[in-house]
Design a protein around this motif. Structure first.
Motif, PDB file in Angstrom:
ATOM      1  N   ARG A   1      36.629  -2.443  31.796  1.00 18.16           N
ATOM      2  CA  ARG A   1      35.567  -2.028  32.888  1.00 18.16           C
ATOM      3  C   ARG A   1      34.475  -1.442  32.433  1.00 18.16           C
ATOM      4  O   ARG A   1      34.481  -0.659  31.483  1.00 18.16           O
ATOM      5  N   ASP A   2      33.454  -1.831  33.018  1.00 18.56           N
ATOM      6  CA  ASP A   2      32.257  -1.013  32.736  1.00 18.56           C
ATOM      7  C   ASP A   2      32.169   0.361  33.347  1.00 18.56           C
ATOM      8  O   ASP A   2      32.913   0.365  34.404  1.00 18.56           O
ATOM      9  N   ALA A   3      31.231   1.174  32.980  1.00 22.52           N
ATOM     10  CA  ALA A   3      31.246   2.457  33.762  1.00 22.52           C
ATOM     11  C   ALA A   3      29.773   3.157  33.719  1.00 22.52           C
ATOM     12  O   ALA A   3      29.104   2.833  32.826  1.00 22.52           O
ATOM     13  N   GLU A   4      29.566   3.715  34.686  1.00 25.01           N
ATOM     14  CA  GLU A   4      28.267   4.279  34.943  1.00 25.01           C
ATOM     15  C   GLU A   4      28.313   5.759  34.126  1.00 25.01           C
ATOM     16  O   GLU A   4      29.330   6.350  34.348  1.00 25.01           O
ATOM     17  N   VAL A   5      27.417   6.127  33.259  1.00 22.00           N
ATOM     18  CA  VAL A   5      27.198   7.297  32.699  1.00 22.00           C
ATOM     19  C   VAL A   5      26.584   8.279  33.434  1.00 22.00           C
ATOM     20  O   VAL A   5      25.325   8.258  33.601  1.00 22.00           O
ATOM     21  N   ILE A   6      27.267   9.471  34.062  1.00 23.14           N
ATOM     22  CA  ILE A   6      26.658  10.575  34.364  1.00 23.14           C
ATOM     23  C   ILE A   6      26.689  12.017  33.685  1.00 23.14           C
ATOM     24  O   ILE A   6      28.368  12.265  33.754  1.00 23.14           O
ATOM     25  N   TYR A   7      26.035  12.388  32.997  1.00 25.22           N
ATOM     26  CA  TYR A   7      26.403  13.664  32.285  1.00 25.22           C
ATOM     27  C   TYR A   7      26.805  14.730  33.040  1.00 25.22           C
ATOM     28  O   TYR A   7      26.236  14.981  34.349  1.00 25.22           O
ATOM     29  N   PRO A   8      27.790  15.616  32.809  1.00 24.25           N
ATOM     30  CA  PRO A   8      28.030  16.758  33.431  1.00 24.25           C
ATOM     31  C   PRO A   8      27.028  17.842  33.805  1.00 24.25           C
ATOM     32  O   PRO A   8      26.105  17.794  32.899  1.00 24.25           O
ATOM     33  N   PRO A   9      26.934  18.602  34.704  1.00 28.21           N
ATOM     34  CA  PRO A   9      25.946  19.464  35.085  1.00 28.21           C
ATOM     35  C   PRO A   9      25.976  20.779  33.980  1.00 28.21           C
ATOM     36  O   PRO A   9      27.134  21.380  33.850  1.00 28.21           O
TER      37      PRO A   9
ATOM     38  N   PHE B   1      22.225  26.639  16.149  1.00 29.39           N
ATOM     39  CA  PHE B   1      23.718  26.759  16.808  1.00 29.39           C
ATOM     40  C   PHE B   1      24.437  25.401  16.012  1.00 29.39           C
ATOM     41  O   PHE B   1      24.023  24.547  15.822  1.00 29.39           O
ATOM     42  N   VAL B   2      25.808  25.989  15.383  1.00 34.65           N
ATOM     43  CA  VAL B   2      26.338  25.005  14.479  1.00 34.65           C
ATOM     44  C   VAL B   2      27.496  24.672  15.365  1.00 34.65           C
ATOM     45  O   VAL B   2      28.365  25.465  15.909  1.00 34.65           O
ATOM     46  N   PHE B   3      27.767  23.505  15.820  1.00 28.97           N
ATOM     47  CA  PHE B   3      28.788  22.639  16.467  1.00 28.97           C
ATOM     48  C   PHE B   3      29.578  21.607  15.653  1.00 28.97           C
ATOM     49  O   PHE B   3      28.967  20.629  15.401  1.00 28.97           O
ATOM     50  N   ALA B   4      30.660  21.638  15.304  1.00 31.02           N
ATOM     51  CA  ALA B   4      31.438  20.964  14.461  1.00 31.02           C
ATOM     52  C   ALA B   4      32.500  20.135  15.064  1.00 31.02           C
ATOM     53  O   ALA B   4      32.971  19.414  14.663  1.00 31.02           O
ATOM     54  N   ALA B   5      32.661  20.297  16.367  1.00 33.67           N
ATOM     55  CA  ALA B   5      33.790  19.601  17.357  1.00 33.67           C
ATOM     56  C   ALA B   5      33.304  18.089  17.436  1.00 33.67           C
ATOM     57  O   ALA B   5      32.100  17.933  17.652  1.00 33.67           O
ATOM     58  N   GLU B   6      34.432  17.439  17.814  1.00 31.75           N
ATOM     59  CA  GLU B   6      34.456  16.076  18.381  1.00 31.75           C
ATOM     60  C   GLU B   6      34.420  16.173  20.049  1.00 31.75           C
ATOM     61  O   GLU B   6      35.829  16.257  20.470  1.00 31.75           O
ATOM     62  N   GLU B   7      33.587  16.274  20.649  1.00 34.52           N
ATOM     63  CA  GLU B   7      33.746  16.384  22.165  1.00 34.52           C
ATOM     64  C   GLU B   7      33.411  15.054  22.945  1.00 34.52           C
ATOM     65  O   GLU B   7      32.759  14.183  22.576  1.00 34.52           O
ATOM     66  N   ASP B   8      34.017  14.920  23.962  1.00 34.33           N
ATOM     67  CA  ASP B   8      33.813  13.939  24.997  1.00 34.33           C
ATOM     68  C   ASP B   8      32.144  14.223  25.588  1.00 34.33           C
ATOM     69  O   ASP B   8      31.475  13.325  25.547  1.00 34.33           O
ATOM     70  N   PHE B   9      31.656  15.545  25.862  1.00 33.06           N
ATOM     71  CA  PHE B   9      30.463  15.768  25.996  1.00 33.06           C
ATOM     72  C   PHE B   9      29.938  17.062  25.031  1.00 33.06           C
ATOM     73  O   PHE B   9      29.215  16.806  24.447  1.00 33.06           O
ATOM     74  N   GLY B  10      30.458  18.009  25.823  1.00 29.34           N
ATOM     75  CA  GLY B  10      30.141  19.374  24.986  1.00 29.34           C
ATOM     76  C   GLY B  10      29.286  19.999  25.672  1.00 29.34           C
ATOM     77  O   GLY B  10      27.916  19.760  25.397  1.00 29.34           O
ATOM     78  N   ILE B  11      29.549  21.016  26.493  1.00 32.81           N
ATOM     79  CA  ILE B  11      28.220  21.604  27.142  1.00 32.81           C
ATOM     80  C   ILE B  11      27.672  23.048  26.188  1.00 32.81           C
ATOM     81  O   ILE B  11      26.316  22.873  26.399  1.00 32.81           O
ATOM     82  N   ILE B  12      28.310  23.402  25.579  1.00 36.14           N
ATOM     83  CA  ILE B  12      27.922  24.743  24.806  1.00 36.14           C
ATOM     84  C   ILE B  12      26.742  24.256  23.931  1.00 36.14           C
ATOM     85  O   ILE B  12      25.609  25.051  23.912  1.00 36.14           O
TER      86      ILE B  12
ATOM     87  N   ASN C   1      14.771  18.922  25.983  1.00 39.16           N
ATOM     88  CA  ASN C   1      15.856  18.127  25.926  1.00 39.16           C
ATOM     89  C   ASN C   1      17.017  18.502  26.651  1.00 39.16           C
ATOM     90  O   ASN C   1      17.852  17.576  27.253  1.00 39.16           O
ATOM     91  N   ALA C   2      17.342  19.796  26.817  1.00 38.40           N
ATOM     92  CA  ALA C   2      18.539  20.336  27.447  1.00 38.40           C
ATOM     93  C   ALA C   2      18.387  20.212  29.050  1.00 38.40           C
ATOM     94  O   ALA C   2      19.140  19.798  29.754  1.00 38.40           O
ATOM     95  N   GLU C   3      16.906  20.040  29.538  1.00 37.54           N
ATOM     96  CA  GLU C   3      16.773  19.953  31.062  1.00 37.54           C
ATOM     97  C   GLU C   3      17.314  18.639  31.397  1.00 37.54           C
ATOM     98  O   GLU C   3      17.302  18.444  32.481  1.00 37.54           O
ATOM     99  N   LYS C   4      17.305  17.480  30.427  1.00 35.96           N
ATOM    100  CA  LYS C   4      17.930  16.166  30.853  1.00 35.96           C
ATOM    101  C   LYS C   4      19.407  16.358  31.488  1.00 35.96           C
ATOM    102  O   LYS C   4      19.934  15.419  32.055  1.00 35.96           O
ATOM    103  N   PHE C   5      20.007  17.346  31.041  1.00 37.13           N
ATOM    104  CA  PHE C   5      21.371  17.338  31.599  1.00 37.13           C
ATOM    105  C   PHE C   5      21.514  18.778  32.438  1.00 37.13           C
ATOM    106  O   PHE C   5      22.834  19.303  32.816  1.00 37.13           O
ATOM    107  N   SER C   6      20.613  18.937  33.436  1.00 39.41           N
ATOM    108  CA  SER C   6      20.741  20.133  34.171  1.00 39.41           C
ATOM    109  C   SER C   6      21.374  19.530  35.581  1.00 39.41           C
ATOM    110  O   SER C   6      21.898  18.481  35.759  1.00 39.41           O
ATOM    111  N   SER C   7      21.871  20.811  36.241  1.00 45.38           N
ATOM    112  CA  SER C   7      22.619  20.637  37.420  1.00 45.38           C
ATOM    113  C   SER C   7      21.846  19.600  38.343  1.00 45.38           C
ATOM    114  O   SER C   7      22.524  18.915  39.207  1.00 45.38           O
TER     115      SER C   7
END
Length: 228
Positions: A37-45, A131-142, A204-210
């Protein structure tokens, strides 16, 4: 037995879903693989308003996370042990604290701060050179929160980090979770460090704002209701 029954129920139930929403393109692909199934992508706030832009940076790198295996703080610590001329601060607590201390405890260039308040976390995030981020996340807010401070992110180039960090605009990616790959990414970052603009990183961060989240979710719900 129970997994077999659950899979049957899961597929049958999924067929009744009107619209799937994924929190990243990474998860959209997983939904397609599992359910066709296709899905719509809406990034978390992300509440970017809590993270003010700070243009003046210090001379240290920052890693912050719950200290659990998949976050790969151990990888970050191991990498910076190999680079004694580069300062690293680690914020966080969790089951891997003893392991992180064992890796980095004797390295004079690594400071383990443990759990810190949100206020102190933000202050360190604002003044870190990256900031160093080494995890594989679904999204990753930090990583988005760090970018909201105008701080570039050195991120693992898989999962959500590949979508939230704009390569060579708000940070850089590294391809493998290895010390060699992360070390090369840090060295690459330092070569182009002066080219990063705190205001572009914040944008760039503001693209993911609430606000963006609420608008996109509301529009999708209205679209689905009209289609009924």
């Amino acid at each position: 037995y129970f997994l077999h029954k659950f899979r049957i129920w899961d597929i049958r139930t999924a067929n009744g879903v009107d619209c799937f929403i994924a929190n990243s393109e990474f998860i959209k692909r997983r939904i397609n693989k599992c359910y066709r199934r296709d899905a719509e992508v809406i990034y978390p706030p992300v509440d970017v308003s809590l993270f003010n832009l700070h243009e003046k940076k210090g001379n240290y790198y920052l890693a912050a996370s719950r200290l659990v295996p998949y976050k790969r703080i151990d990888l970050i610590a191991e990498t910076f042990v190999m680079m004694p001329d580069k300062q690293l601060k680690i914020i966080g607590d969790g089951p891997q604290m003893a392991k992180i201390v064992a890796i980095a405890g004797q390295a004079p260039n690594i400071e383990i701060l443990g759990y810190q308040s949100n206020e102190i976390m933000v202050r360190h995030m604002q003044t870190a050179k990256a900031f160093v981020f080494a995890a594989e996340e679904d999204f990753g807010i930090i990583p988005v929160e760090a970018q909201a401070c105008g701080t570039p992110v050195i991120a693992f180039g898989k999962g959500g980090g590949l979508e939230t960090v704009h390569h060579k605009v708000s940070g850089i990616h590294f391809a493998e979770q290895t010390t060699a790959c992360l070390r090369n990414a840090v060295l690459e970052f330092e070569k182009i460090e002066a080219e990063f603009c705190a205001h572009k990183i914040r944008a760039n961060a503001e693209k993911f704002s609430s606000e963006v989240f609420r608008t996109r979710l509301s529009n999708l719900v209205e679209k689905q209701l009209r289609a009924l």
